[in-house]
Design a protein around this motif. Structure first.
Motif, PDB file in Angstrom:
ATOM      1  N   MET A 279      28.205 -61.015 -68.922  1.00 40.75           N
ATOM      2  CA  MET A 279      28.540 -60.720 -70.055  1.00 40.75           C
ATOM      3  C   MET A 279      29.145 -61.850 -70.952  1.00 40.75           C
ATOM      4  N   LEU A 280      29.755 -62.972 -70.738  1.00 36.56           N
ATOM      5  CA  LEU A 280      29.800 -64.139 -71.615  1.00 36.56           C
ATOM      6  C   LEU A 280      28.572 -64.726 -71.906  1.00 36.56           C
ATOM      7  N   ASP A 281      27.933 -64.794 -70.981  1.00 36.46           N
ATOM      8  CA  ASP A 281      26.263 -65.503 -71.186  1.00 36.46           C
ATOM      9  C   ASP A 281      25.447 -64.475 -72.278  1.00 36.46           C
ATOM     10  N   GLN A 282      25.887 -63.275 -72.191  1.00 35.91           N
ATOM     11  CA  GLN A 282      24.937 -62.409 -73.119  1.00 35.91           C
ATOM     12  C   GLN A 282      25.300 -62.550 -74.483  1.00 35.91           C
ATOM     13  N   VAL A 283      26.748 -62.594 -74.771  1.00 35.85           N
ATOM     14  CA  VAL A 283      27.357 -62.605 -76.102  1.00 35.85           C
ATOM     15  C   VAL A 283      27.456 -63.934 -76.522  1.00 35.85           C
ATOM     16  N   GLY A 284      27.070 -64.860 -75.940  1.00 38.23           N
ATOM     17  CA  GLY A 284      26.741 -66.387 -76.437  1.00 38.23           C
ATOM     18  C   GLY A 284      27.851 -67.349 -75.939  1.00 38.23           C
ATOM     19  N   VAL A 285      29.033 -67.166 -75.274  1.00 40.22           N
ATOM     20  CA  VAL A 285      29.944 -67.857 -74.794  1.00 40.22           C
ATOM     21  C   VAL A 285      29.261 -69.249 -74.148  1.00 40.22           C
ATOM     22  N   GLN A 286      29.650 -70.323 -74.536  1.00 41.58           N
ATOM     23  CA  GLN A 286      29.023 -71.329 -73.688  1.00 41.58           C
ATOM     24  C   GLN A 286      29.299 -71.570 -72.147  1.00 41.58           C
ATOM     25  N   LEU A 287      28.387 -71.457 -71.369  1.00 36.80           N
ATOM     26  CA  LEU A 287      28.551 -71.448 -69.769  1.00 36.80           C
ATOM     27  C   LEU A 287      27.824 -72.807 -69.116  1.00 36.80           C
ATOM     28  N   GLU A 288      28.120 -73.254 -67.948  1.00 43.59           N
ATOM     29  CA  GLU A 288      27.362 -74.359 -67.460  1.00 43.59           C
ATOM     30  C   GLU A 288      27.477 -74.069 -65.821  1.00 43.59           C
ATOM     31  N   ARG A 289      26.532 -74.430 -64.928  1.00 40.40           N
ATOM     32  CA  ARG A 289      26.557 -74.683 -63.852  1.00 40.40           C
ATOM     33  C   ARG A 289      27.908 -75.549 -63.142  1.00 40.40           C
ATOM     34  N   LYS A 290      28.384 -75.237 -62.020  1.00 44.47           N
ATOM     35  CA  LYS A 290      29.298 -75.753 -61.332  1.00 44.47           C
ATOM     36  C   LYS A 290      28.971 -76.222 -59.862  1.00 44.47           C
ATOM     37  N   PRO A 291      29.113 -77.087 -59.238  1.00 44.42           N
ATOM     38  CA  PRO A 291      28.869 -77.070 -57.812  1.00 44.42           C
ATOM     39  C   PRO A 291      29.576 -76.152 -56.901  1.00 44.42           C
ATOM     40  N   PHE A 292      29.236 -75.931 -55.799  1.00 40.85           N
ATOM     41  CA  PHE A 292      29.994 -75.116 -54.781  1.00 40.85           C
ATOM     42  C   PHE A 292      29.131 -75.288 -53.562  1.00 40.85           C
ATOM     43  N   SER A 293      29.792 -74.561 -52.488  1.00 39.99           N
ATOM     44  CA  SER A 293      29.157 -74.719 -51.345  1.00 39.99           C
ATOM     45  C   SER A 293      28.996 -73.389 -50.578  1.00 39.99           C
ATOM     46  N   VAL A 294      28.262 -73.384 -49.539  1.00 36.75           N
ATOM     47  CA  VAL A 294      28.118 -71.971 -48.791  1.00 36.75           C
ATOM     48  C   VAL A 294      27.889 -72.233 -47.390  1.00 36.75           C
ATOM     49  N   GLY A 295      28.284 -71.355 -46.328  1.00 32.09           N
ATOM     50  CA  GLY A 295      28.146 -71.937 -45.148  1.00 32.09           C
ATOM     51  C   GLY A 295      28.652 -70.565 -44.197  1.00 32.09           C
ATOM     52  N   VAL A 296      29.538 -70.731 -43.103  1.00 30.89           N
ATOM     53  CA  VAL A 296      30.098 -69.758 -42.293  1.00 30.89           C
ATOM     54  C   VAL A 296      31.595 -69.922 -41.959  1.00 30.89           C
TER      55      VAL A 296
END
Length: 552
Positions: A279-296
């Motif tokens: 929703m934030l992306d749709q209405v135009g609020v500025q967003l950016e990627r952030k590092p994260f991790s995945v695993g088990v």
């Protein structure tokens, strides 16, 4: 008061022996020690045959200045810091603007609490249910007695995602203002054990945390604030702004169709509020990627971890259930590390969306379940996200990757919310597990022995297979052939950041203060609470400025 650090004593010392150690270190007679207050206790287990406790204490002594002048070089003695919290503002009489906080996790609750303590009478909106109802729903889902409620589950509801965790209360964030101390004191006032003020790595535990969040709610309401549950914000209504920022916040559109006027908002949505980020992306609020991790998630018998960490002292009441922290830099450039380690706990289903499987770890305060578990996760690289981009630099690509892995886990587990699991020996050999061994999986709602290779990307699998034998060199028994790997761990942190300026306001939307783990500014209960305090202070400054402008 003076602070004396690095007092080392054996495990079985008495309180009198601690006092005598203080006197010896300061070289003063007993009548000069007026008061002694424990500040911190930690464990030195570098030598398993000589485990020690390390203390920091605050002391009040006679002739303090004289003692400081004649202190020996290298003596870890200094003036004790003033950790008292002081309110930065007070709401003026008749203030019409009412701040709104979205999200009843630790960040949102501390933002609302501080605003209430300053007299601003905030309105807090939470999409999920109160913690008692939420806990009943979540446990019923784990037991297969109730369908998943996408609005109230292990991620959403009063207390936030940390409610179903180990309740860890330590952080590596810089905290020169001692906001962390304010957080801990408020938690104690709401029912947490007072030991969290002094132990080095404090934790609350799930059931105790449920009591604490109810206490926070009561304190907010007693100060004139309001908390509404089952109240999802579907859209921010913005209007053009005449200043440097193109948008200003005007109102909130709620899921029931209500339009709530709102010029000042602390947005603390949590790391799993994917619909909110879209929703934030749709209405135009500025967003950016952030590092994260995945695993088990990986599980071992807790006595195995105790023995590996404490040796002959395993089981000592002053040590409790042992924790660990492991890091390996793999040859393919990935960092593999343990995450959210839960001693004496169990692995739980943490999905918030239908048709997806997510793992997380949880412990009670006693930490007395038979298994230890930890996330075992691997950092992602930009190339991992490229197949999931809608356009170059897509801020929501990380969410798409998470969803893909969670859907794979759901299918591999059999499509019933059972999680795919594999014995460590089979995982290293690259062959499916048809059954588990001597270590029983604790995951609720249940596991399906299988092959994890279809669930995780190949670079993640390779990094994990390289790291596990290395971890066993540092923690004997870590490569136990029957250790259980359960997939998939994707919610290590938010994959999105809502960038903000020096006043903590959104870079392009006036009146919007993004905060907490979901906004990309925290990584656990304590840091989220700290960020909530900072957000409240920034909000108070906004409200006072708006009030002053209105008056003129």
């Amino acid at each position: 008061m003076l602070r004396l650090a690095e007092l080392k004593l054996p495990l079985d010392h008495t309180e009198e022996e601690l006092t005598q150690a203080v006197l010896r270190r300061l070289k003063i007679p007993p009548d000069q020690l007026l008061e002694q207050r424990l500040v911190k206790r930690s464990i030195d287990a570098r030598r398993r045959d000589r485990i020690q406790l390390i203390y920091s204490v605050d002391v009040l002594v006679r002739h303090e200045q004289a003692l400081m002048k004649r202190r020996r070089p290298g003596l870890p003695l200094k003036q004790a810091p003033d950790t008292r919290y002081r309110m930065v503002a007070q709401a003026p009489p008749g203030l019409e603007a009412r701040p709104v906080v979205v999200g009843a996790g630790p960040c949102g609750y501390f933002a609302a609490l501080l605003l209430a303590q300053m007299g601003f009478k905030p309105l807090l909106l939470e999409r999920g249910q109160p913690v008692k109802q939420r806990t009943q729903q979540t446990f019923a889902f784990w037991r297969g007695q109730q369908a998943l409620d996408p609005e109230s589950n292990a991620q959403f509801g009063e207390g936030g995602a940390g409610t179903f965790s180990d309740g860890k209360l330590y952080s590596q964030v810089s905290d020169p203002e001692h906001y962390g101390r304010k957080v801990l004191k408020e938690l104690v006032a709401c029912g947490a054990n007072a030991e969290i003020l002094t132990v080095h790595r404090p934790h609350i535990g799930t059931f105790k945390l449920a009591t604490v969040v109810r206490g926070l709610r009561s304190r907010i309401e007693a100060l004139g604030g309001e908390v509404r549950f089952g109240c999802r914000v579907d859209r921010l209504l913005l209007e053009p702004s005449g200043g440097e920022k193109p948008f200003s916040l005007k109102a909130l559109l709620l899921a029931d169709g209500q339009q709530l006027p709102c010029r000042h908002l602390v947005l603390a949505p949590g790391h799993s509020a994917r619909d909110c980020f879209a929703m934030l992306d749709q209405v135009g609020v500025q967003l950016e990627r952030k590092p994260f991790s995945v695993g088990v998630r990986i599980e071992h018998p807790q006595p195995l971890i105790d023995q590996a960490r404490w040796g002959a002292m395993a089981g000592h009441p002053r040590l409790g259930a042992a924790e660990y922290k492991l890091v390996h830099h793999a040859s393919n450039g990935r960092c593999v590390y343990s995450f959210c380690m839960c001693p004496g706990g169990f692995v739980v289903g943490a999905t918030s969306e239908e048709g997806r499987v997510v793992t997380n770890g949880m412990s009670q305060h006693s930490r007395n379940e038979r298994n230890a578990n930890s996330g075992l996760v691997v950092t992602l690289e930009p190339e991992d996200l490229q197949p999931y981009e809608r356009h170059p630099g897509d801020p929501l690509a990380g969410i798409a990757l998470q969803r893909d892995l969670e859907q794979r886990a759901f299918r591999s587990g059999g499509g019933t919310y059972a999680a795919p699991a594999q014995r460590l020996e089979d995982f290293l050999a690259g062959c499916p597990s048809t059954t588990l061994g001597t270590i029983a999986a604790s995951y609720q709602p249940g596991i399906t022995p299988t092959d994890l290779a279809p669930v995780l990307p190949e670079p993640i699998l390779n990094a994990l297979r390289e790291a596990l034998p290395q971890f066993a060199r540092r923690l004997r028994g870590y490569d136990h052939p029957d250790a259980v790997l359960t997939a998939v761990e994707t919610r290590t942190s938010s994959p999105v950041r809502i960038p903000r300026d020096g006043q903590l306001e959104s870079l392009n939307t006036r009146g919007l203060i993004p905060a907490g783990e979901g906004a990309g500014y925290a990584g656990g209960i304590l840091s989220a609470g700290i960020d909530g305090i900072r957000a409240a202070e920034a909000m108070a400054a906004q409200l006072l400025a708006a009030s002053s402008k209105s008056a003129t």
